[in-house]
Motif scaffolding. Structure first.
Motif, mmCIF file in Angstrom:
data_model
loop_
_atom_site.group_PDB
_atom_site.id
_atom_site.type_symbol
_atom_site.label_atom_id
_atom_site.label_comp_id
_atom_site.label_asym_id
_atom_site.label_seq_id
_atom_site.Cartn_x
_atom_site.Cartn_y
_atom_site.Cartn_z
ATOM 1 N N ALA A 215 0.850 -1.195 0.000
ATOM 2 C CA ALA A 215 0.000 0.000 0.000
ATOM 3 C C ALA A 215 0.882 1.241 0.000
ATOM 4 O O ALA A 215 1.491 1.574 1.021
ATOM 5 N N HIS A 216 0.986 1.889 -1.164
ATOM 6 C CA HIS A 216 1.734 3.136 -1.293
ATOM 7 C C HIS A 216 0.755 4.275 -1.050
ATOM 8 O O HIS A 216 -0.114 4.550 -1.888
ATOM 9 N N LEU A 217 0.881 4.925 0.100
ATOM 10 C CA LEU A 217 -0.102 5.923 0.527
ATOM 11 C C LEU A 217 0.552 7.283 0.662
ATOM 12 O O LEU A 217 1.470 7.470 1.469
ATOM 13 N N GLY A 218 0.082 8.236 -0.125
ATOM 14 C CA GLY A 218 0.585 9.598 -0.070
ATOM 15 C C GLY A 218 -0.431 10.509 -0.711
ATOM 16 O O GLY A 218 -1.625 10.228 -0.695
ATOM 17 N N VAL B 63 -9.151 6.829 -2.387
ATOM 18 C CA VAL B 63 -9.244 8.268 -2.111
ATOM 19 C C VAL B 63 -7.821 8.776 -1.911
ATOM 20 O O VAL B 63 -7.008 8.144 -1.232
ATOM 21 N N MET B 64 -7.499 9.921 -2.525
ATOM 22 C CA MET B 64 -6.139 10.466 -2.431
ATOM 23 C C MET B 64 -6.202 11.904 -1.935
ATOM 24 O O MET B 64 -7.245 12.358 -1.477
ATOM 25 N N GLY B 65 -5.066 12.605 -2.006
ATOM 26 C CA GLY B 65 -5.025 13.964 -1.478
ATOM 27 C C GLY B 65 -6.056 14.866 -2.109
ATOM 28 O O GLY B 65 -6.893 15.463 -1.426
ATOM 29 N N THR B 66 -6.010 14.976 -3.448
ATOM 30 C CA THR B 66 -6.986 15.801 -4.160
ATOM 31 C C THR B 66 -7.708 15.012 -5.245
ATOM 32 O O THR B 66 -8.521 15.578 -5.972
ATOM 33 N N ARG B 67 -7.415 13.713 -5.387
ATOM 34 C CA ARG B 67 -8.083 12.879 -6.393
ATOM 35 C C ARG B 67 -9.206 12.088 -5.748
ATOM 36 O O ARG B 67 -9.070 11.568 -4.638
ATOM 37 N N SER B 68 -10.288 11.936 -6.491
ATOM 38 C CA SER B 68 -11.491 11.288 -5.950
ATOM 39 C C SER B 68 -11.319 9.797 -5.751
ATOM 40 O O SER B 68 -11.958 9.202 -4.882
ATOM 41 N N GLY C 19 -11.616 17.519 -0.956
ATOM 42 C CA GLY C 19 -13.030 17.686 -1.241
ATOM 43 C C GLY C 19 -13.921 17.227 -0.103
ATOM 44 O O GLY C 19 -14.905 17.889 0.241
ATOM 45 N N LEU C 20 -13.588 16.095 0.502
ATOM 46 C CA LEU C 20 -14.401 15.561 1.595
ATOM 47 C C LEU C 20 -14.335 16.441 2.837
ATOM 48 O O LEU C 20 -15.345 16.667 3.507
ATOM 49 N N SER C 21 -13.140 16.919 3.142
ATOM 50 C CA SER C 21 -12.965 17.672 4.385
ATOM 51 C C SER C 21 -13.334 19.139 4.241
ATOM 52 O O SER C 21 -13.707 19.793 5.217
ATOM 53 N N GLY C 22 -13.200 19.671 3.006
ATOM 54 C CA GLY C 22 -13.370 21.105 2.822
ATOM 55 C C GLY C 22 -12.288 21.899 3.528
ATOM 56 O O GLY C 22 -12.430 23.102 3.745
ATOM 57 N N LEU C 23 -11.184 21.218 3.874
ATOM 58 C CA LEU C 23 -10.155 21.837 4.706
ATOM 59 C C LEU C 23 -8.753 21.700 4.124
ATOM 60 O O LEU C 23 -8.060 22.697 3.932
ATOM 61 N N SER C 24 -8.335 20.476 3.841
ATOM 62 C CA SER C 24 -6.948 20.252 3.452
ATOM 63 C C SER C 24 -6.802 18.890 2.787
ATOM 64 O O SER C 24 -7.616 17.979 3.007
ATOM 65 N N SER C 25 -5.729 18.757 1.980
ATOM 66 C CA SER C 25 -5.367 17.458 1.407
ATOM 67 C C SER C 25 -4.264 16.783 2.214
ATOM 68 O O SER C 25 -3.852 15.672 1.888
ATOM 69 N N ASP C 26 -3.792 17.442 3.261
ATOM 70 C CA ASP C 26 -2.676 16.950 4.076
ATOM 71 C C ASP C 26 -3.199 16.094 5.229
ATOM 72 O O ASP C 26 -3.951 16.585 6.076
ATOM 73 N N GLY D 187 5.093 5.041 1.619
ATOM 74 C CA GLY D 187 4.670 6.372 1.188
ATOM 75 C C GLY D 187 4.543 7.301 2.388
ATOM 76 O O GLY D 187 4.629 6.874 3.544
ATOM 77 N N GLY D 188 4.342 8.592 2.115
ATOM 78 C CA GLY D 188 4.313 9.581 3.187
ATOM 79 C C GLY D 188 3.303 9.287 4.270
ATOM 80 O O GLY D 188 3.583 9.422 5.468
ATOM 81 N N ILE D 189 2.089 8.878 3.878
ATOM 82 C CA ILE D 189 1.057 8.531 4.862
ATOM 83 C C ILE D 189 1.331 7.152 5.447
ATOM 84 O O ILE D 189 1.262 6.946 6.667
#
Length: 395
Positions: A201-204, A231-236, A270-277, A324-326
């Motif tokens: 699982a490469h998660l970032g 689900v990714m940082g800014t990708r659906s 998109g889900l959080s309306g806050l951040s992709s981080d 990955g970073g996450i």
């Protein structure tokens, strides 16, 4: 054998100079805002960092400046090879390739499959050929590792002509990372890679999961493009394809605008309306931010479901790898994911999981249960190794 690894984006160039045998890193860094005002080159060596102004220069200017830096190092033998990360190789490439005019043309043919990435990769190759005319140039493809997937995994249920005439199929990405961490995991488990069935699982900001059987990819979560899957940082990630037409009609958007929003305005952001981080979202969720909590929950839910699907592809699972970073730093995401995957035989070791952050790797499940590991990826080293193999093979 000093190998220069280049990863070119449309306005950036990440690089590392290393010896693939000893892992010795001489120089690394990043050129940003290439071709724009404020273009600069960051150089990291022996714990020291310098930044050089490129005066609006593009890839060629960055490599010219980098060449001057490398010459100043006085390395015995100099740069013998340059390994280029190329995002999309289509069905042309199932392994790294020595760059010839024919190979470069095949990479151009894949531009429609990766219009944002392959042109930048080509620009980097051409600039490096001019800057390092005596070095072997090798292309290492994100997609190549997944060319071992069987048709049942890579074919879409769409008209045959779409595949035959336009290459519409699942290709997968992050192949260099998945291949590297699978090899490292085998060493950590003390077993031959050929005998292992692993889920990596490469998660970032970009994320994907891969089913690796005996060192070979047999399924992965990304598809024709890096938009499919988790689900990714800014990708659906996965959405109903009918959404495109519906949203275009309802919101008065073009198809490209809908696709752009799914790539750049969706996912965790998109889900959080806050951040992709992920770090910001974990902190915000702890303070009671509902959007952040929803984003975390959906991310973990989709991740666990995809891991379970990869288990079905393998038939037998010998271990799960987070990278990955996450994957390497979020003990929360790992714990929440493994809690959902208890049905497969995972049982979290809370202390080991909490300790596996900031570069520390290792097993995070209890002894006697199915292993889950944290493995730090090193795509630059993997590209350097593959570049060396291709270079030695032509001698």
């Amino acid at each position: 054998m000093w190998t220069l690894v280049l990863n070119c984006g449309s306005s950036s160039l990440k690089f590392a100079l290393l010896d693939p045998d000893t892992r010795e890193l001489q120089l690394s860094g990043l050129a940003e805002r290439l071709g724009l005002e404020g273009a600069s080159l960051r150089l990291d060596r022996a714990g020291e960092r310098r930044t050089v102004d490129l005066a609006g220069g593009a890839h060629a200017a960055a490599l010219e400046r980098l060449l001057a830096e490398l010459t100043g190092l006085g390395l015995p033998g100099g740069v013998t090879a340059v390994g280029h990360r190329v995002v999309h190789g289509g069905e042309h490439f199932s392994a790294p390739a020595l760059i010839t005019p024919e190979v470069l043309e095949a990479i151009r043919e894949c531009v429609p499959l990766a219009p944002l990435h392959n042109p930048a990769n080509i620009a980097g190759i051409e600039a490096a050929q001019a800057a390092f005319p005596d070095a072997a140039q090798v292309a290492v493809f994100d997609t190549a590792f997944h060319q071992t997937m069987p048709p049942v995994a890579y074919r879409y249920a769409v008209p045959e002509a779409w595949y035959r005439q336009h290459g519409v199929r699942r290709y997968g990405f992050h192949g260099t990372s998945h291949a590297y961490v699978a090899q490292e995991a085998a060493g950590m488990l003390g077993r031959p890679l050929d005998d292992l069935n692993l889920i990596t699982a490469h998660l970032g900001n970009g994320s994907s999961v891969c089913a690796v059987a005996g060192g070979r990819s047999v399924d992965t979560s990304m598809g024709l493009t890096p938009l499919e899957g988790l689900v990714m940082g800014t990708r659906s990630g996965d959405v109903d394809p009918g959404m495109h037409d519906y949203v275009a009609r309802q919101a008065g958007l073009s198809l490209s605008e809908v696709t752009g929003a799914l790539n750049r305005e969706s996912g965790l952001l998109g889900l959080s309306g806050l951040s992709s981080d992920m770090r910001e979202l974990e902190e915000a969720a702890g303070r009671g931010h509902e959007g952040a909590r929803l984003a975390l929950d959906v991310f973990v839910y989709r991740l666990a479901g995809t891991v379970a699907r990869m288990a079905a592809a393998l038939g037998r699972v010998d271990g799960l790898v987070f990278t990955g970073g996450i994957g390497e730093n979020s003990s929360y995401v790992r714990a929440a994911t493994l809690e959902r995957l208890g049905v497969l035989g995972f049982a979290l070791d809370e202390a080991a999981n909490a300790a596996a952050v900031r570069g520390r790797s290792g097993r995070i499940t209890r002894e006697g249960t199915l292993p889950a590991l944290v493995v730090n990826t090193n795509e630059e080293l993997m590209i350097a190794r593959q570049t060396r193999e291709v270079t030695l093979g032509r001698q």
